[in-house]
Design an enzyme around this catalytic site. Structure first.
Site, PDB file in Angstrom:
ATOM      1  N   GLU A 103       0.799  -1.226   0.000  1.00  0.00           N
ATOM      2  CA  GLU A 103       0.000   0.000   0.000  1.00  0.00           C
ATOM      3  C   GLU A 103       0.837   1.285   0.000  1.00  0.00           C
ATOM      4  O   GLU A 103       0.297   2.366  -0.207  1.00  0.00           O
ATOM      5  CB  GLU A 103      -0.973  -0.004   1.177  1.00  0.00           C
ATOM      6  CG  GLU A 103      -0.290  -0.211   2.505  1.00  0.00           C
ATOM      7  CD  GLU A 103      -1.246  -0.044   3.684  1.00  0.00           C
ATOM      8  OE1 GLU A 103      -2.461  -0.063   3.455  1.00  0.00           O
ATOM      9  OE2 GLU A 103      -0.745   0.128   4.807  1.00  0.00           O
ATOM     10  N   ASP A 150      18.711   2.498  21.799  1.00  0.00           N
ATOM     11  CA  ASP A 150      17.450   2.905  22.435  1.00  0.00           C
ATOM     12  C   ASP A 150      17.742   4.174  23.214  1.00  0.00           C
ATOM     13  O   ASP A 150      18.831   4.317  23.765  1.00  0.00           O
ATOM     14  CB  ASP A 150      17.009   1.850  23.462  1.00  0.00           C
ATOM     15  CG  ASP A 150      16.476   0.599  22.786  1.00  0.00           C
ATOM     16  OD1 ASP A 150      16.067   0.682  21.625  1.00  0.00           O
ATOM     17  OD2 ASP A 150      16.493  -0.459  23.459  1.00  0.00           O
ATOM     18  N   ALA A 151      16.772   5.055  23.277  1.00  0.00           N
ATOM     19  CA  ALA A 151      16.996   6.277  24.049  1.00  0.00           C
ATOM     20  C   ALA A 151      16.009   6.308  25.210  1.00  0.00           C
ATOM     21  O   ALA A 151      14.882   5.847  25.077  1.00  0.00           O
ATOM     22  CB  ALA A 151      16.807   7.494  23.161  1.00  0.00           C
ATOM     23  N   CYS A 198     -10.484  21.009  26.996  1.00  0.00           N
ATOM     24  CA  CYS A 198     -11.606  20.750  26.096  1.00  0.00           C
ATOM     25  C   CYS A 198     -12.746  20.021  26.822  1.00  0.00           C
ATOM     26  O   CYS A 198     -13.476  20.649  27.569  1.00  0.00           O
ATOM     27  CB  CYS A 198     -11.134  20.022  24.847  1.00  0.00           C
ATOM     28  SG  CYS A 198     -12.239  20.332  23.462  1.00  0.00           S
ATOM     29  N   HIS A 258      -6.932  23.213  23.083  1.00  0.00           N
ATOM     30  CA  HIS A 258      -5.944  22.148  23.336  1.00  0.00           C
ATOM     31  C   HIS A 258      -4.551  22.771  23.436  1.00  0.00           C
ATOM     32  O   HIS A 258      -3.776  22.732  22.476  1.00  0.00           O
ATOM     33  CB  HIS A 258      -5.978  21.124  22.198  1.00  0.00           C
ATOM     34  CG  HIS A 258      -7.162  20.226  22.256  1.00  0.00           C
ATOM     35  ND1 HIS A 258      -7.204  19.091  23.030  1.00  0.00           N
ATOM     36  CD2 HIS A 258      -8.367  20.319  21.656  1.00  0.00           C
ATOM     37  CE1 HIS A 258      -8.380  18.510  22.892  1.00  0.00           C
ATOM     38  NE2 HIS A 258      -9.106  19.234  22.061  1.00  0.00           N
ATOM     39  N   GLU A 275      -1.989  21.731  24.749  1.00  0.00           N
ATOM     40  CA  GLU A 275      -0.877  20.766  24.650  1.00  0.00           C
ATOM     41  C   GLU A 275      -0.167  20.831  23.300  1.00  0.00           C
ATOM     42  O   GLU A 275       1.013  20.517  23.197  1.00  0.00           O
ATOM     43  CB  GLU A 275      -1.369  19.338  24.942  1.00  0.00           C
ATOM     44  CG  GLU A 275      -2.311  18.701  23.908  1.00  0.00           C
ATOM     45  CD  GLU A 275      -3.791  19.003  24.141  1.00  0.00           C
ATOM     46  OE1 GLU A 275      -4.091  20.045  24.758  1.00  0.00           O
ATOM     47  OE2 GLU A 275      -4.632  18.200  23.705  1.00  0.00           O
TER      48      GLU A 275
HETATM   49  N1  GLN Z   1     -16.577  16.065  22.932  1.00  0.00           N
HETATM   50  C1  GLN Z   1     -16.421  17.441  23.207  1.00  0.00           C
HETATM   51  C2  GLN Z   1     -16.847  18.324  22.045  1.00  0.00           C
HETATM   52  O1  GLN Z   1     -16.962  17.867  20.951  1.00  0.00           O
HETATM   53  C3  GLN Z   1     -15.002  17.744  23.616  1.00  0.00           C
HETATM   54  C4  GLN Z   1     -14.017  17.563  22.511  1.00  0.00           C
HETATM   55  C5  GLN Z   1     -12.594  17.434  22.993  1.00  0.00           C
HETATM   56  O2  GLN Z   1     -12.342  17.207  24.151  1.00  0.00           O
HETATM   57  N2  GLN Z   1     -11.648  17.531  22.090  1.00  0.00           N
HETATM   58  O3  GLN Z   1     -17.066  19.500  22.208  1.00  0.00           O
END
Ligand code: GLN
Length: 530
Positions: free
Chosen positions: A153, A247-248, A382, A507, A509
């Site tokens: 693939e 390996d690290a 979120c 988000h 992060e």
């Molecule tokens: N499920 C929730 C929404 O759609 C939160 C989404 C999330 O945490 N990324 O708003």
């Protein structure tokens, strides 16, 4: 625009999961440390158009780019290693490629020609290399080919890179093959045969690599001339172009290991641009290896605790904050479906990450409720903001408050679906995705943490806080501290009486870097270590 971008193609062999992506990103980091402008892209053989509808248990985290694409976690590695914001077009799956092809064919863009794998599909793949290099104005553009060579693939991608030098010149292309060299304990030797076979597979396509990276089961960089010699002899590469990688302990050691393992010789034959300045990486690894005086326990209340790759950027962001603060990090996985007060008591701080679907949600609400009532550090991301809002509304007197995502009873939908989002729940690419700005309330804790009243974060959600219920939410101990610029969407909330209870609809992060902890994660670790 650069007239001569150079291209590096990274393929993998023997088995998947040997760290091809990390190696590709590390090569990028080294070139960046030489002062070059580097960009990256991934070509992935699977047929999903993007990662948005993929099960995270199977596929790991869905990484969201600033321009709102739902992509693979590899792009997260690229961003953390290069500190360059990728785009949706930094990944091309076969699905996306074929979709574009077929749309173009239906739109009559081929002028009556027969549309074929070669040259049309391969040509489109090559066009993505050139367009990406142009978009990023890069000196070097690195392309990682997903899967292993020989997979049926992925063959259109391999064929595309095989043809590519004829377009831009062989001297502008570097082929790197990452393979695995196992240790056979019975005879106590490294076995190069599987690697030789994968190199033969690559040769069958007409590609002789310029560099072979051999991942070995050793814990530090070693010299194993017999392995290098054997691979060089059988594979037609120079002996000093065989890089042996151990390996690290941490992926962030890989750029330094790659330098020690000899990556510079083949790289510098390809592009001569002075010595790399690896000080930042050395500093980072030093902080990772430093013996911490103290360890903080962060409870991650989550659903997929059997595949922690689902939360990769979250755990990387937590680590970055711990390194910054010089504390050890003990991530305690708390199964959201079974979470109880006893789990919450045992940790110094709690993080509720993003999530979808009703499973485990009550455990997350319970975590938020516990933190609100007990002044325990809490970071909600979120869904973790939505569970905080649900908890507060219930504390504030609205019994049974819930999100419409989980069948909120009539008149208790403190989190609701907005007009325009209805009915799209199972379709791809339809959420509120990517960068959106927020205005933070002057004097709020969150504005103080960010050191700014204007922030931009990446998003991936469908549901929103229902501001109709603000009275109950406030009564339950939460204050809104950030809204979308038009005031319609709640972006941030904080615990009114808590030392560190913050939650965001975004988000954060995705914007954390190993060497630049994100303020919200930094704040959680600081609060939890008090
Ligand atoms: N499920 C929730 C929404 O759609 C939160 C989404 C999330 O945490 N990324 O708003």
């Amino acid at each position: 625009m650069k007239t001569k971008t150079k291209y590096i193609f990274v393929t993998g062999g023997v088995i998947s999961g040997v760290g091809k992506g990390i190696m590709a990103a590390s090569i990028g980091a080294i070139l960046k440390a030489k002062g070059l402008k580097v960009s990256m892209q991934k070509c992935d053989p699977y047929f999903n158009v993007d990662a948005g509808l993929l099960n995270p248990r199977e596929h790991g985290e869905c990484y969201v780019t600033h321009d709102g694409a739902e992509t693979d976690l590899d792009l997260g590695h690229y961003e953390r290693f290069l500190d360059v914001e990728m785009t949706g077009d930094s990944i091309w799956t076969s699905g996306k490629l074929y979709k574009r092809m077929i749309d173009d064919e239906r739109a009559g863009k081929f002028g009556g020609k027969t549309v074929q794998l070669v040259p049309h599909v391969t040509g489109l793949v090559q066009q993505t290399f050139i367009e990406n290099a142009k978009h990023f104005d890069s000196d070097v553009h690195i392309v990682e080919i997903g899967g292993t060579v020989g997979d049926l693939e992925g063959s259109h991608f391999i064929e595309a890179i095989r043809e590519f030098p004829s377009k831009v010149g062989r001297e502008n292309c570097l082929f790197v093959h990452v393979c695995y060299v196992p240790w056979l304990s019975t005879s106590e030797e490294f076995k190069t045969k599987p690697a030789q076979n994968s190199l033969r597979d690559l040769r069958e396509f007409g590609i002789i690599p310029d560099m072979v990276v051999a991942r070995m089961d050793v814990d530090k960089v070693i010299k194993a001339p017999h392995v290098a010699k054997k691979l060089a002899t059988f594979c037609g590469v120079a002996e000093d172009a065989v890089v042996l990688m151990p390996d690290a302990k941490s992926v962030y050691e890989v750029p330094l290991n790659a330098v020690k393992g000899g990556v510079l010789a083949p790289l510098e034959r390809f592009i001569d641009h002075g010595d790399p300045d690896m000080t930042e990486w050395e500093k980072l690894v030093k902080s990772i290896e430093a013996k911490p005086k103290k360890t903080v326990k962060i409870g991650l209340v989550a659903k997929y605790i059997d595949n922690t790759d689902t939360y990769l950027s979250v755990t990387e962001a937590l680590k970055a904050a711990a390194w910054k603060n010089g504390v050890g990090l003990d991530t305690v996985w708390i199964n959201a479906e079974e979470a109880s007060v006893r789990d919450f008591e045992q940790v110094d701080g709690i993080l509720v990450p993003g999530g979808f679907g009703v499973r485990g949600v009550e455990g997350k609400v319970a975590a938020a409720e516990y933190c609100l009532k007990n002044n325990k550090p809490y970071l909600g991301i979120c869904l973790g903001l939505q569970t905080a809002v649900i908890a507060a509304a219930r504390i504030g007197g609205l019994d049974g408050a819930n999100s419409e995502e989980f069948d909120a009873p009539e008149g208790k939908n403190v989190v609701y679906i907005m007009e325009g989002q209805k009915g799209k729940e199972s379709t791809g690419g339809t959420m509120r995705l990517g960068d959106y700005p927020a205005k933070l309330t002057k004097g709020s804790k969150i504005a103080e943490i960010y050191g700014s009243e204007k922030v931009v974060e990446r998003h991936r959600h469908r549901y929103e806080v229902n501001q109709k219920f603000m009275k109950q939410i406030n009564a339950g101990g939460l204050t809104v501290s950030g809204l979308s610029p038009d005031g319609k969407l709640v972006e941030f909330v904080e615990g009114t009486e808590c030392d560190y209870f913050v939650a965001t609809q975004a988000h954060p992060e995705f914007r954390s870097r190993p060497y630049r902890a994100h303020p919200l994660f930094d704040g959680l670790i600081k609060a939890a270590s008090k």
